[in-house]
Design an enzyme around this catalytic site. Structure first.
Site, PDB file in Angstrom:
ATOM      1  N   GLY A 179       0.834  -1.211   0.000  1.00 19.04           N
ATOM      2  CA  GLY A 179       0.000   0.000   0.000  1.00 19.04           C
ATOM      3  C   GLY A 179       0.861   1.251   0.000  1.00 19.04           C
ATOM      4  N   GLY A 180       2.054   1.147  -0.601  1.00 23.26           N
ATOM      5  CA  GLY A 180       3.019   2.259  -0.551  1.00 23.26           C
ATOM      6  C   GLY A 180       2.804   3.342  -1.598  1.00 23.26           C
ATOM      7  N   LEU A 232      -0.554   7.068   3.970  1.00 19.70           N
ATOM      8  CA  LEU A 232       0.522   6.941   4.960  1.00 19.70           C
ATOM      9  C   LEU A 232       1.670   6.097   4.439  1.00 19.70           C
ATOM     10  N   ARG A 246      -2.462  -2.883  -5.685  1.00 16.51           N
ATOM     11  CA  ARG A 246      -3.187  -3.354  -6.865  1.00 16.51           C
ATOM     12  C   ARG A 246      -3.043  -2.427  -8.060  1.00 16.51           C
ATOM     13  N   PHE A 267     -14.376   0.407   5.468  1.00 14.09           N
ATOM     14  CA  PHE A 267     -15.445   1.389   5.269  1.00 14.09           C
ATOM     15  C   PHE A 267     -16.412   1.261   6.435  1.00 14.09           C
ATOM     16  N   TYR A 292      -8.286   0.509  17.717  1.00 19.67           N
ATOM     17  CA  TYR A 292      -9.404  -0.409  17.994  1.00 19.67           C
ATOM     18  C   TYR A 292      -9.008  -1.875  17.765  1.00 19.67           C
ATOM     19  N   PRO A 323      -1.881   4.057  14.585  1.00 16.83           N
ATOM     20  CA  PRO A 323      -2.112   5.495  14.376  1.00 16.83           C
ATOM     21  C   PRO A 323      -3.523   5.890  14.806  1.00 16.83           C
TER      22      PRO A 323
HETATM   23  C1  HXC Z   1     -21.598  -2.336   2.436  1.00 15.37           C
HETATM   24  C2  HXC Z   1     -19.977  -2.755   0.793  1.00 15.37           C
HETATM   25  C3  HXC Z   1     -19.576  -1.395   0.805  1.00 15.37           C
HETATM   26  C4  HXC Z   1     -20.264  -0.498   1.714  1.00 15.37           C
HETATM   27  C5  HXC Z   1     -18.350  -2.468  -0.650  1.00 15.37           C
HETATM   28  N1  HXC Z   1     -19.203  -3.367  -0.132  1.00 15.37           N
HETATM   29  N2  HXC Z   1     -18.566  -1.253  -0.090  1.00 15.37           N
HETATM   30  N3  HXC Z   1     -20.981  -3.226   1.591  1.00 15.37           N
HETATM   31  N4  HXC Z   1     -21.254  -1.019   2.501  1.00 15.37           N
HETATM   32  N5  HXC Z   1     -19.941   0.788   1.816  1.00 15.37           N
HETATM   33  C6  HXC Z   1     -19.311  -4.778  -0.489  1.00 15.37           C
HETATM   34  C7  HXC Z   1     -19.676  -4.986  -1.953  1.00 15.37           C
HETATM   35  O1  HXC Z   1     -21.080  -4.851  -2.178  1.00 15.37           O
HETATM   36  C8  HXC Z   1     -19.185  -6.413  -2.164  1.00 15.37           C
HETATM   37  O2  HXC Z   1     -20.069  -7.350  -1.594  1.00 15.37           O
HETATM   38  C9  HXC Z   1     -17.915  -6.485  -1.301  1.00 15.37           C
HETATM   39  O3  HXC Z   1     -18.034  -5.418  -0.340  1.00 15.37           O
HETATM   40  C10 HXC Z   1     -16.670  -6.251  -2.132  1.00 15.37           C
HETATM   41  O4  HXC Z   1     -16.792  -5.000  -2.777  1.00 15.37           O
HETATM   42  P1  HXC Z   1     -15.975  -4.628  -4.083  1.00 15.37           P
HETATM   43  O5  HXC Z   1     -16.320  -3.229  -4.445  1.00 15.37           O
HETATM   44  O6  HXC Z   1     -16.119  -5.722  -5.070  1.00 15.37           O
HETATM   45  O7  HXC Z   1     -14.461  -4.755  -3.582  1.00 15.37           O
HETATM   46  P2  HXC Z   1     -13.203  -3.972  -4.062  1.00 15.37           P
HETATM   47  O8  HXC Z   1     -13.406  -3.303  -5.339  1.00 15.37           O
HETATM   48  O9  HXC Z   1     -12.022  -4.862  -3.963  1.00 15.37           O
HETATM   49  O10 HXC Z   1     -13.073  -2.837  -2.930  1.00 15.37           O
HETATM   50  C11 HXC Z   1     -12.516  -3.136  -1.698  1.00 15.37           C
HETATM   51  C12 HXC Z   1     -12.903  -2.118  -0.678  1.00 15.37           C
HETATM   52  C13 HXC Z   1     -12.511  -0.697  -1.163  1.00 15.37           C
HETATM   53  C14 HXC Z   1     -12.243  -2.469   0.621  1.00 15.37           C
HETATM   54  C15 HXC Z   1     -14.412  -2.229  -0.520  1.00 15.37           C
HETATM   55  O11 HXC Z   1     -12.991   0.281  -0.254  1.00 15.37           O
HETATM   56  C16 HXC Z   1     -11.022  -0.551  -1.304  1.00 15.37           C
HETATM   57  O12 HXC Z   1     -10.443  -0.921  -2.323  1.00 15.37           O
HETATM   58  N6  HXC Z   1     -10.318   0.013  -0.260  1.00 15.37           N
HETATM   59  C17 HXC Z   1      -8.851   0.145  -0.243  1.00 15.37           C
HETATM   60  C18 HXC Z   1      -8.399   1.404   0.437  1.00 15.37           C
HETATM   61  C19 HXC Z   1      -9.013   1.673   1.771  1.00 15.37           C
HETATM   62  O13 HXC Z   1     -10.064   1.111   2.135  1.00 15.37           O
HETATM   63  N7  HXC Z   1      -8.349   2.558   2.555  1.00 15.37           N
HETATM   64  C20 HXC Z   1      -8.838   2.939   3.833  1.00 15.37           C
HETATM   65  C21 HXC Z   1      -7.997   2.310   4.890  1.00 15.37           C
HETATM   66  S1  HXC Z   1      -8.336   3.235   6.305  1.00 15.37           S
HETATM   67  P3  HXC Z   1     -21.161  -8.152  -2.489  1.00 15.37           P
HETATM   68  O14 HXC Z   1     -21.848  -9.045  -1.515  1.00 15.37           O
HETATM   69  O15 HXC Z   1     -22.074  -7.091  -3.049  1.00 15.37           O
HETATM   70  O16 HXC Z   1     -20.385  -8.885  -3.555  1.00 15.37           O
HETATM   71  C22 HXC Z   1      -8.144   2.378   7.681  1.00 15.37           C
HETATM   72  C23 HXC Z   1      -8.152   3.297   8.888  1.00 15.37           C
HETATM   73  C24 HXC Z   1      -8.592   2.695  10.156  1.00 15.37           C
HETATM   74  O17 HXC Z   1      -8.007   1.206   7.683  1.00 15.37           O
HETATM   75  C25 HXC Z   1      -8.731   3.637  11.326  1.00 15.37           C
HETATM   76  C26 HXC Z   1      -9.028   5.067  11.079  1.00 15.37           C
HETATM   77  C27 HXC Z   1      -9.072   5.935  12.287  1.00 15.37           C
HETATM   78  P1  NAP Z   2      -4.949   4.369   1.915  1.00 11.52           P
HETATM   79  O1  NAP Z   2      -4.215   5.506   1.294  1.00 11.52           O
HETATM   80  O2  NAP Z   2      -6.283   3.998   1.364  1.00 11.52           O
HETATM   81  O3  NAP Z   2      -3.990   3.102   1.924  1.00 11.52           O
HETATM   82  C1  NAP Z   2      -4.401   1.790   1.737  1.00 11.52           C
HETATM   83  C2  NAP Z   2      -3.498   1.162   0.708  1.00 11.52           C
HETATM   84  O4  NAP Z   2      -3.741  -0.242   0.672  1.00 11.52           O
HETATM   85  C3  NAP Z   2      -3.705   1.700  -0.705  1.00 11.52           C
HETATM   86  O5  NAP Z   2      -2.470   2.143  -1.228  1.00 11.52           O
HETATM   87  C4  NAP Z   2      -4.212   0.484  -1.493  1.00 11.52           C
HETATM   88  O6  NAP Z   2      -3.675   0.495  -2.823  1.00 11.52           O
HETATM   89  C5  NAP Z   2      -3.641  -0.667  -0.678  1.00 11.52           C
HETATM   90  N1  NAP Z   2      -4.425  -1.888  -0.847  1.00 11.52           N
HETATM   91  C6  NAP Z   2      -5.754  -2.069  -0.625  1.00 11.52           C
HETATM   92  N2  NAP Z   2      -6.113  -3.325  -0.937  1.00 11.52           N
HETATM   93  C7  NAP Z   2      -4.988  -3.958  -1.342  1.00 11.52           C
HETATM   94  C8  NAP Z   2      -4.707  -5.284  -1.785  1.00 11.52           C
HETATM   95  N3  NAP Z   2      -5.675  -6.231  -1.874  1.00 11.52           N
HETATM   96  N4  NAP Z   2      -3.439  -5.601  -2.134  1.00 11.52           N
HETATM   97  C9  NAP Z   2      -2.455  -4.668  -2.042  1.00 11.52           C
HETATM   98  N5  NAP Z   2      -2.657  -3.415  -1.633  1.00 11.52           N
HETATM   99  C10 NAP Z   2      -3.912  -3.053  -1.276  1.00 11.52           C
HETATM  100  O7  NAP Z   2      -5.207   4.660   3.483  1.00 11.52           O
HETATM  101  P2  NAP Z   2      -4.228   5.122   4.660  1.00 11.52           P
HETATM  102  O8  NAP Z   2      -5.036   5.975   5.553  1.00 11.52           O
HETATM  103  O9  NAP Z   2      -2.936   5.608   4.132  1.00 11.52           O
HETATM  104  O10 NAP Z   2      -3.992   3.735   5.438  1.00 11.52           O
HETATM  105  C11 NAP Z   2      -2.700   3.154   5.554  1.00 11.52           C
HETATM  106  C12 NAP Z   2      -2.655   2.269   6.791  1.00 11.52           C
HETATM  107  O11 NAP Z   2      -2.838   3.046   7.967  1.00 11.52           O
HETATM  108  C13 NAP Z   2      -3.729   1.185   6.823  1.00 11.52           C
HETATM  109  O12 NAP Z   2      -3.199   0.005   7.376  1.00 11.52           O
HETATM  110  C14 NAP Z   2      -4.762   1.767   7.773  1.00 11.52           C
HETATM  111  O13 NAP Z   2      -5.562   0.791   8.394  1.00 11.52           O
HETATM  112  C15 NAP Z   2      -3.841   2.463   8.755  1.00 11.52           C
HETATM  113  N6  NAP Z   2      -4.490   3.491   9.556  1.00 11.52           N
HETATM  114  C16 NAP Z   2      -4.779   4.696   9.006  1.00 11.52           C
HETATM  115  C17 NAP Z   2      -5.357   5.683   9.790  1.00 11.52           C
HETATM  116  C18 NAP Z   2      -5.649   7.050   9.261  1.00 11.52           C
HETATM  117  O14 NAP Z   2      -6.123   7.897  10.044  1.00 11.52           O
HETATM  118  N7  NAP Z   2      -5.387   7.350   8.021  1.00 11.52           N
HETATM  119  C19 NAP Z   2      -5.650   5.401  11.144  1.00 11.52           C
HETATM  120  C20 NAP Z   2      -5.353   4.137  11.650  1.00 11.52           C
HETATM  121  C21 NAP Z   2      -4.743   3.199  10.863  1.00 11.52           C
HETATM  122  P3  NAP Z   2      -4.440  -0.131  -4.122  1.00 11.52           P
HETATM  123  O15 NAP Z   2      -5.808   0.413  -4.112  1.00 11.52           O
HETATM  124  O16 NAP Z   2      -3.569   0.302  -5.260  1.00 11.52           O
HETATM  125  O17 NAP Z   2      -4.391  -1.620  -3.932  1.00 11.52           O
END
Ligand code: HXC
Ligand code: NAP
Length: 295
Positions: free
Chosen positions: A25-26, A30, A50, A108, A158, A199
């Site tokens: 996720g580089g 972050l 990805r 999400f 959490y 974080p």
């Molecule tokens: C309910 C949902 C949904 C939503 C997707 N789904 N979004 N269900 N509410 N909002 C369901 C879809 O309907 C599907 O189920 C399944 O999830 C897979 O969805 P896809 O869209 O096919 O998956 P994909 O395209 O791979 O997307 C993956 C993802 C997406 C996780 C949903 O958000 C993503 O790519 N995220 C990567 C980056 C990211 O999330 N960064 C944030 C990290 S922050 P069905 O049953 O319909 O097939 C973090 C911080 C923590 O971790 C702490 C902060 C303080």
């Molecule tokens: P971000 O920019 O959305 O980073 C997530 C990264 O994960 C993206 O670069 C994404 O790239 C990669 N990723 C997602 N699915 C993947 C897969 N299947 N294979 C490989 N890579 C994948 O969000 P961020 O806030 O910087 O989060 C970074 C880390 O910090 C995460 O572990 C998160 O839980 C943690 N964190 C963040 C916060 C905050 O406040 N921001 C707080 C607590 C913890 P692709 O879409 O290209 O795959």
């Protein structure tokens, strides 16, 4: 309230010279900020996720800015074959990998009863399975080749409190924390260290759009939960991460370091809500408490 000291790089120039660091996720958020700082400190990088176009842009930007080498590799961490390909490409290019930063994540907000089992799977697969796939693939290689290394896992606060509305992420991050602490002990004999960072609030596009969508942050301003009254600066997290992958932290193993301005503890302390009592009311309260007699 940005204070210049929050964005100061911490380590001295060249602190990571000669190191090769892989960040999943580089390409964004972050992961990108940590990578940029590692490269400024002299490390070469592998960044994997990805979206290859995003990775290539980030690699280009970091190489131009720092002069370090950055290898972008397309890899879905939920697919073990792709993780093995990542390992192969990394060792072909650099001959070694000193640190693995498991940072890739998906998340999400949603009431859990609205989630399909596939929605639950996708988050757990990225966060937990992705982390143990990378750890297992690289760990086996390091052990076989007798190379020492360190792993840094990015979790959340959490991971130990749990959290409503992000249940798949909470379950997965708790697993990552258990993995960190377990292997810190089991693989120390091979010279492999494990630590984690938890974080708090660090603004990134990926997290903010999925966790605070639309005008939700106006209704539930998350900064109000942070005792120091602000979000984190990416450099602050990068400073901590650089220290934990550097040799300066060689005696730190199995630790999770929280960097959240006191946010999770504010939610935990039973009387922390008394923060909202104005100073002038405390005279009256004290009088009332002192007047209590007997049991
Ligand atoms: C309910 C949902 C949904 C939503 C997707 N789904 N979004 N269900 N509410 N909002 C369901 C879809 O309907 C599907 O189920 C399944 O999830 C897979 O969805 P896809 O869209 O096919 O998956 P994909 O395209 O791979 O997307 C993956 C993802 C997406 C996780 C949903 O958000 C993503 O790519 N995220 C990567 C980056 C990211 O999330 N960064 C944030 C990290 S922050 P069905 O049953 O319909 O097939 C973090 C911080 C923590 O971790 C702490 C902060 C303080
Ligand atoms: P971000 O920019 O959305 O980073 C997530 C990264 O994960 C993206 O670069 C994404 O790239 C990669 N990723 C997602 N699915 C993947 C897969 N299947 N294979 C490989 N890579 C994948 O969000 P961020 O806030 O910087 O989060 C970074 C880390 O910090 C995460 O572990 C998160 O839980 C943690 N964190 C963040 C916060 C905050 O406040 N921001 C707080 C607590 C913890 P692709 O879409 O290209 O795959």
């Amino acid at each position: 309230m940005l204070n210049e000291k929050f964005v100061q790089p911490m380590l001295t120039e060249g602190s990571l010279k000669g190191k090769v660091i892989l960040i999943t996720g580089g390409g964004t958020g972050l992961g990108k900020s940590m990578g940029k700082y590692f490269a400024q400190l002299g490390a070469d990088l592998i960044i994997a996720s990805r979206k290859l176009d995003v990775l290539e842009n980030t690699a280009d930007e970091i190489e131009k800015e720092t002069g370090s080498k950055v290898l972008p590799v397309q890899c879905d961490v939920t697919n073990y074959d792709q993780v093995e390909n990542l390992l192969k490409q990394s060792f072909e290019k650099f001959g070694k990998v000193n640190s693995l930063v498991n940072n890739a994540a998906g998340n999400f907000i949603s009431p859990t009863e609205r989630l399909s089992h596939r929605a639950f799977d996708i988050i757990v697969n990225i966060v937990l399975k992705g982390t143990y796939y990378s750890t297992l693939a690289f760990g086996k290689y390091w052990i076989k080749e007798r190379q020492s290394a360190s792993v840094l896992n990015i979790v959340t606060t959490y991971a130990w409190t749990g959290s409503a509305y992000v249940v798949p992420s909470a379950v997965a991050k708790a697993g990552v924390l258990a993995l960190t602490r377990s292997l810190a002990v089991e693989w120390a004999k091979y010279g492999i260290r494990f630590n984690a960072i938890a974080p708090g609030l660090f603004p990134t596009k990926g997290a903010w759009e999925r966790l605070l969508p639309g005008n939700i942050s106006e209704k539930f301003n998350p900064v109000k939960k942070v005792p120091v009254g602000r979000t984190g600066e990416h450099q602050e997290l990068a400073n901590l991460a650089a220290y934990l992958v550097s040799d300066f932290s060689s005696f730190i193993n199995g630790e999770v370091v929280t960097i959240d301005g006191g946010e999770w503890l504010k939610g935990a302390g039973q009387f922390n809500m008394l923060d909202s009592i104005p100073n002038e009311l405390w005279d009256e309260i004290e009088k009332a408490v002192r007047n209590v007699k007997g049991s």
